[in-house]
Design an enzyme around this catalytic site. Sequence first.
Site, PDB file in Angstrom:
ATOM      1  CE  LYS A   1       0.933   1.361   4.392  1.00  0.00           C
ATOM      2  NZ  LYS A   1       1.621   2.641   4.736  1.00  0.00           N
TER       3      LYS A   1
ATOM      4  CG  ASP B   1      -0.068   0.091   8.451  1.00  0.00           C
ATOM      5  OD1 ASP B   1      -0.729   1.013   8.953  1.00  0.00           O
ATOM      6  OD2 ASP B   1       1.080   0.247   7.990  1.00  0.00           O
TER       7      ASP B   1
ATOM      8  N   GLY C   1      10.933  -1.706   5.824  1.00  0.00           N
ATOM      9  CA  GLY C   1      11.248  -0.343   6.224  1.00  0.00           C
ATOM     10  C   GLY C   1      10.986   0.666   5.138  1.00  0.00           C
TER      11      GLY C   1
END
Length: 296
Positions: A8, A155, A115
Amino acid sequence: MIKFVNAKINLGLNITERRDDGYHNLETVFFPVGIESGMPQQPEPFDDILETTLDLSKPAGCKFQFMGRRIDCPPEKNLVVKAATLLLRAYFDKNGPESIAGLFTISLDKHLPDGAGLGGGSADASFTLTSLNETLGNPFSRDELLGMAARLGADCPFFIVNTPCFAEGIGEILTPVEIDLKGNWLLLVKPPVYVSTREAFAGITPRRPDFDLRFLPYLPLDQWRERVRNDFEESIFPIRPELRELKDEFYTRGAVYASMSGSGSSIYGIFSSEEAARGAYEAMESTYDGVWLFRL
């Protein structure tokens, strides 16, 4: 069962307040990226590949296999392991001690960068929930899966829905929105820069945004640059100036809108021109290892 696990990006991200529990409330629009990866219209590999099998000839249990990009964490902290454990325990509690037979094997071939602010680990966890649920005959409803996902990470619920959503709270309160970016191109770059969550939040001053992201579907793309912001850029760009320079390069090369995703460190640009998008892709591919181009 094989699933291609997409990522995303955040279309805007506002940190609105610090909560008593130490977390921060935010507002953002989650937008899925890479859903068509591996298909003829998007042949370049991008997604993680999750495979779930059940061997009824073997004693009950769960086996994990990890391949591809190295995941630097012990198994008990891996979100795929946590997700599988959570769902199978819930199934056991719901159906009794003899309800699970056979050996589940969950294999993850990792390609999404870590990351990067792309939610790769969260996506792996949520896809593990949905894959196991389907393998077991869908004993849990979507609302139950959303509840499990929320326990794994802020998330994670988004990837149960996996369509554009306005998110609030810590990211777990979702409202589907219609964002029409068809005909545009998305260029995504993950530079060799790591930004920790601690660093990202260190310079944040929560505030109400000037623009309400619930109205993003009604704002023309060519106005996003002036109205849509990611608050993390203010805290991260001063300590990682190369990320600011990368974002500026997107605009120099013709992006209509560019932003950091999440708390970084990936930067993306949306292009209305295929020629400009491909030109930027070719230029940046010679500089960075992680560069992907998507037709929206």
